[in-house]
Design an enzyme around this catalytic site. Structure first.
Site, mmCIF file in Angstrom:
data_model
loop_
_atom_site.group_PDB
_atom_site.id
_atom_site.type_symbol
_atom_site.label_atom_id
_atom_site.label_comp_id
_atom_site.label_asym_id
_atom_site.label_seq_id
_atom_site.Cartn_x
_atom_site.Cartn_y
_atom_site.Cartn_z
ATOM 1 N N ASN A 7 8.463 8.410 5.762
ATOM 2 C CA ASN A 7 8.799 7.121 5.691
ATOM 3 C C ASN A 7 9.932 7.021 4.845
ATOM 4 O OD1 ASN A 7 8.554 4.674 4.690
ATOM 5 N ND2 ASN A 7 6.375 4.669 3.799
ATOM 6 N N ARG A 99 7.699 5.581 10.127
ATOM 7 C CA ARG A 99 7.254 4.412 9.860
ATOM 8 C C ARG A 99 8.717 3.606 9.962
ATOM 9 N NH1 ARG A 99 7.255 1.426 4.224
ATOM 10 N NH2 ARG A 99 6.344 -0.423 5.047
ATOM 11 N N HIS A 189 3.101 -4.651 6.530
ATOM 12 C CA HIS A 189 2.093 -4.187 6.384
ATOM 13 C C HIS A 189 0.949 -3.858 7.373
ATOM 14 C CE1 HIS A 189 2.276 -5.249 1.735
ATOM 15 N NE2 HIS A 189 3.001 -4.230 1.953
ATOM 16 N N ARG A 250 7.920 -9.976 -6.341
ATOM 17 C CA ARG A 250 8.134 -11.129 -5.462
ATOM 18 C C ARG A 250 7.213 -12.290 -5.856
ATOM 19 N NH1 ARG A 250 7.341 -7.267 -0.850
ATOM 20 N NH2 ARG A 250 9.279 -5.920 -1.051
ATOM 21 N N MET A 293 -0.007 -4.233 -12.541
ATOM 22 C CA MET A 293 -1.036 -4.765 -12.845
ATOM 23 C C MET A 293 -1.898 -4.179 -14.005
ATOM 24 S SD MET A 293 -3.083 -7.469 -12.098
ATOM 25 C CE MET A 293 -2.942 -8.280 -10.727
ATOM 26 N N GLU A 344 -7.670 -1.372 -4.519
ATOM 27 C CA GLU A 344 -8.473 -0.230 -4.414
ATOM 28 C C GLU A 344 -8.876 0.211 -5.888
ATOM 29 O OE1 GLU A 344 -6.277 3.015 -2.301
ATOM 30 O OE2 GLU A 344 -5.800 1.498 -0.844
ATOM 31 N N ASN A 345 -8.188 -0.279 -6.975
ATOM 32 C CA ASN A 345 -8.504 0.402 -8.148
ATOM 33 C C ASN A 345 -8.978 -0.312 -9.170
ATOM 34 O OD1 ASN A 345 -7.871 3.298 -7.810
ATOM 35 N ND2 ASN A 345 -5.871 2.347 -7.233
ATOM 36 N N GLU A 396 -1.929 4.540 5.931
ATOM 37 C CA GLU A 396 -0.936 4.459 6.981
ATOM 38 C C GLU A 396 -0.310 5.557 7.560
ATOM 39 O OE1 GLU A 396 1.870 0.961 5.415
ATOM 40 O OE2 GLU A 396 0.844 1.797 3.684
HETATM 41 P P1 AMP Z 1 0.770 0.648 -4.576
HETATM 42 O O1 AMP Z 1 2.148 -0.369 -4.488
HETATM 43 O O2 AMP Z 1 -0.313 0.432 -3.436
HETATM 44 O O3 AMP Z 1 1.094 1.791 -4.953
HETATM 45 O O4 AMP Z 1 0.043 -0.419 -5.928
HETATM 46 C C1 AMP Z 1 0.757 -0.408 -7.237
HETATM 47 C C2 AMP Z 1 -0.094 -1.345 -7.893
HETATM 48 O O5 AMP Z 1 -1.353 -0.951 -8.201
HETATM 49 C C3 AMP Z 1 0.509 -1.405 -9.532
HETATM 50 O O6 AMP Z 1 0.658 -2.923 -9.576
HETATM 51 C C4 AMP Z 1 -0.414 -0.738 -10.296
HETATM 52 O O7 AMP Z 1 -0.418 -1.139 -11.518
HETATM 53 C C5 AMP Z 1 -1.814 -1.103 -9.690
HETATM 54 N N1 AMP Z 1 -2.897 -0.062 -10.183
HETATM 55 C C6 AMP Z 1 -2.966 0.985 -9.908
HETATM 56 N N2 AMP Z 1 -4.199 1.509 -10.624
HETATM 57 C C7 AMP Z 1 -4.657 0.235 -10.956
HETATM 58 C C8 AMP Z 1 -5.999 0.128 -11.884
HETATM 59 N N3 AMP Z 1 -6.628 1.212 -12.148
HETATM 60 N N4 AMP Z 1 -6.247 -1.059 -12.239
HETATM 61 C C9 AMP Z 1 -5.243 -2.057 -11.795
HETATM 62 N N5 AMP Z 1 -4.173 -2.101 -11.116
HETATM 63 C C10 AMP Z 1 -3.814 -0.765 -10.733
#
Ligand code: AMP
Length: 415
Positions: A7, A99, A189, A250, A293, A344-345, A396
């Site tokens: 990727n 990808r 996506h 964004r 986040m 997921e988190n 993915e």
């Molecule tokens: P990704 O682009 O899929 O890697 O996701 C990144 C985003 O997931 C970022 O905004 C991170 O802050 C958020 N993230 C990862 N772990 C957590 C968590 N435990 N609680 C809230 N947001 C999370």
């Protein structure tokens, strides 16, 4: 087969080695052997490498370009240091899956790469000027380094959405603009939404044609997808990934007149406005703090930061609005599935998005919602919840590896 999944971003290269084959796919027994990430390619690169079951290796090295990045990756993969079971030389890498971000209307499925396909990906550069050139660099470098005898496959981010009807993908602007320039919604996506739909089928035990779900990929980039009878019928990203949900940097949907307004009021050029919309908006722009986040939630809880709360509320509200729109468009849905770093988190964000959706039949199980984090998969609604909510960690790379095997072995493939 050992598949190298690549990727390439504009200044990054991520990879995985996946062992898979037709029988392994059927038994769901394919597995990742190693993975890694090179960031800041073009200068002092930050490198992370990991063989499954071994600790992560981190280092910083000057890496000139994508070709040098791939050269470094291949050397590491076959080195005794990586200890990847069954891979000792380049001959043990049987195919490469790439990808590719934009396939436009040309590519509606994964495809074995030849010169014609390379030309086709080049033709789509207009629509993805940052991404497709990087993807092409990865393809050319892999061909140079592994030789033309190793098959390569392109898996497109847009392909899953090629089933959208005209009524979803056309913008209400003069039709000739679509005819002349192919200005329309493509969506992105796609590989992630497709993987989530595939896992949902397995978890819920339903056939492809009975998959009626809304998938939410919430990471730094975010998108929603309406999947009806197993096919994408609408998605929130558009001609580019700028449309739709609120994302890390964004803003998603805005009134397009803001662009001209900004030009007049702030004297900004189109380039500068593009930077504002792509890099300075979303969670970052609203909060004035961060695009992350996790950090925003901490700010909200620990310091009662008003703008952090506002940013999260607008993020969740937008996602809820898309769920409502898609429920109407699909004439109902059986489930919602969350994926991506946030999906997921963060039980809190999931809960805030689902808040007020009881009318639609969603009753979250608080305990399950809190438990299913950190790569776990499962249902987070109560037994009697009419509409189910799932957390499905996306993968993915696995889908890219599987498509690569299917293309190489010429096995008919569907979503
Ligand atoms: P990704 O682009 O899929 O890697 O996701 C990144 C985003 O997931 C970022 O905004 C991170 O802050 C958020 N993230 C990862 N772990 C957590 C968590 N435990 N609680 C809230 N947001 C999370």
């Amino acid at each position: 087969m050992n598949i190298l999944v690549i990727n390439c971003g504009s200044s990054s290269v991520k990879f995985q080695i996946v062992r898979t084959d037709i029988d392994l796919i059927e038994k769901n027994q394919d597995k990742r052997l190693a993975s890694g990430n090179l960031e800041r390619v073009g200068s002092q690169a930050l490198i992370t490498l990991q063989t499954e079951g071994q600790p992560k290796i981190k280092q910083a090295l000057p890496i000139r370009d994508h070709r040098a990045a791939l050269d470094f990756i291949l050397r590491w993969i076959i080195s005794p240091e990586s200890k990847i079971n069954g891979i000792n030389s380049l001959a043990d890498i049987h195919a490469v899956g790439h990808r590719v971000v934009h396939g436009a209307e040309k590519f509606t499925m994964s495809i074995l790469i030849d010169d014609k396909v390379i030309d086709g990906i080049e033709d789509c550069i207009d629509l993805a000027p940052l991404h497709n050139p990087a993807n092409l660099k990865g393809i050319i470098a892999a061909r140079d380094l592994l030789g033309p005898g190793v098959p390569q496959v392109a898996v497109f981010d847009t392909a899953f959405h090629s089933t959208m009807p005209e009524t979803s993908y056309l913008y209400a602007i003069p039709y000739q603009l679509y005819r002349r320039h192919k200005i329309r919604k493509y969506g992105f996506h796609g590989t992630s939404h497709r993987y989530i739909a595939y896992r949902y089928r397995q978890l819920a035990g339903v056939e492809r044609e009975k998959v009626n779900i809304i998938t939410l990929h919430l990471g730094n980039g975010c998108s929603a997808c309406a999947i009806k009878e197993g096919e994408s019928i609408d998605t929130s990203m558009g001609l580019t990934p700028l449309e739709g949900l609120v994302m890390g940097t964004r803003g998603g949907d805005i009134d397009p007149a803001i662009i001209e307004f900004l030009h007049h009021k702030e004297g900004m050029s189109l380039n500068e406005i593009d930077t504002v919309l792509n890099k300075q908006s979303g969670l970052l722009g609203l909060s004035g703090l961060t695009n992350d986040m996790r950090d925003l939630l901490a700010e909200e809880h620990e310091h009662q930061d008003r703008r952090a709360r506002l940013a999260i509320d607008i993020f969740c509200g937008r996602a809820r609005k898309y769920i409502g729109a898609y429920v109407a468009e699909m004439h109902g849905a059986d489930a919602i599935a969350f994926a991506g770093g946030i999906g997921e988190n963060s039980p809190e964000v999931r809960q805030r998005i689902c808040n007020g959706l009881e009318w639609f039949g969603i009753t979250l199980d608080d305990k399950l919602n809190k438990q299913i984090v950190g790569g776990k998969e499962g249902e987070i609604t109560t037994k009697d919840s009419r509409v189910k909510v799932y957390v499905i960690p996306t993968n993915e790379e696995m889908l890219i590896a599987r498509d690569t095997v299917r293309c190489v072995k010429d096995v008919p493939r569907r979503w």
